[in-house]
Design a protein around this motif. Sequence first.
Motif, PDB file in Angstrom:
ATOM      1  N   THR A  20       0.836  -1.195   0.000  1.00 14.89           N
ATOM      2  CA  THR A  20       0.000   0.000   0.000  1.00 14.89           C
ATOM      3  C   THR A  20       0.875   1.250   0.000  1.00 14.89           C
ATOM      4  OG1 THR A  20      -0.144   0.100   2.397  1.00 14.89           O
ATOM      5  CG2 THR A  20      -1.820  -1.196   1.262  1.00 14.89           C
ATOM      6  N   ALA A  22       0.024   4.048   1.849  1.00 10.82           N
ATOM      7  CA  ALA A  22      -0.431   4.879   2.959  1.00 10.82           C
ATOM      8  C   ALA A  22       0.743   5.637   3.568  1.00 10.82           C
ATOM      9  CB  ALA A  22      -1.098   4.020   4.020  1.00 10.82           C
ATOM     10  N   LEU A  28      -4.886   3.593   6.809  1.00 11.54           N
ATOM     11  CA  LEU A  28      -4.958   2.156   6.596  1.00 11.54           C
ATOM     12  C   LEU A  28      -6.361   1.622   6.866  1.00 11.54           C
ATOM     13  CD1 LEU A  28      -1.611   1.191   8.299  1.00 11.54           C
ATOM     14  CD2 LEU A  28      -2.077   1.422   5.850  1.00 11.54           C
ATOM     15  N   THR A  32     -10.661  -4.930   3.521  1.00  9.05           N
ATOM     16  CA  THR A  32     -10.607  -4.603   2.098  1.00  9.05           C
ATOM     17  C   THR A  32     -11.543  -5.522   1.327  1.00  9.05           C
ATOM     18  OG1 THR A  32      -8.808  -6.173   1.693  1.00  9.05           O
ATOM     19  CG2 THR A  32      -8.172  -3.887   2.258  1.00  9.05           C
ATOM     20  N   GLN A  60      -2.075  -9.466   6.627  1.00  6.33           N
ATOM     21  CA  GLN A  60      -1.006  -8.610   7.146  1.00  6.33           C
ATOM     22  C   GLN A  60       0.070  -9.440   7.848  1.00  6.33           C
ATOM     23  OE1 GLN A  60      -3.736  -6.270   9.527  1.00  6.33           O
ATOM     24  NE2 GLN A  60      -3.079  -4.414   8.460  1.00  6.33           N
ATOM     25  N   VAL A  65       0.164  -8.693   2.627  1.00 11.62           N
ATOM     26  CA  VAL A  65      -0.125  -7.270   2.504  1.00 11.62           C
ATOM     27  C   VAL A  65       0.930  -6.524   3.327  1.00 11.62           C
ATOM     28  CG1 VAL A  65      -1.745  -5.422   3.080  1.00 11.62           C
ATOM     29  CG2 VAL A  65      -2.607  -7.587   2.201  1.00 11.62           C
ATOM     30  N   ASP A  67       1.171  -3.110   4.591  1.00 11.44           N
ATOM     31  CA  ASP A  67       0.473  -1.833   4.719  1.00 11.44           C
ATOM     32  C   ASP A  67       1.061  -0.977   5.831  1.00 11.44           C
ATOM     33  OD1 ASP A  67      -0.525  -3.112   6.923  1.00 11.44           O
ATOM     34  OD2 ASP A  67      -2.619  -2.856   6.404  1.00 11.44           O
ATOM     35  N   HIS A  75       7.918  -0.751   6.892  1.00  6.90           N
ATOM     36  CA  HIS A  75       7.581  -0.812   5.463  1.00  6.90           C
ATOM     37  C   HIS A  75       8.814  -1.204   4.665  1.00  6.90           C
ATOM     38  CE1 HIS A  75       6.654   0.736   1.403  1.00  6.90           C
ATOM     39  NE2 HIS A  75       5.411   0.420   1.723  1.00  6.90           N
TER      40      HIS A  75
END
Length: 92
Positions: A20, A22, A28, A32, A60, A65, A67, A75
């Motif tokens: 993502t 973000a 966040l 989804t 996650q 994912v 995010d 990240h």
Amino acid sequence: SASALDDFLWSHVGHAPIVTSARSARELPTVTELAKKLSVALKKRGFSFVGPVMVYSLLQSCGLVNDHPVGTPEHDAANAAWAQIVHARNSS
């Protein structure tokens, strides 16, 4: 089997994590469309307690994912870990 579940989950993200863009945790989502779709698919396969929020948490925690907000160490670390996996795949 565990490998079948692994392949099933990764097939829903094209066998690569969704990253993502973000900039903060406030941006966040807690769920989804993918999580909703997977929730339904898992229930059809006999799983229980797999609502969309739980499924998104699963995505996650399993690295499907990334995010974490852009620019955070988390990240960058998640992206670096995936790059190592891709490199290892391509080297074999």
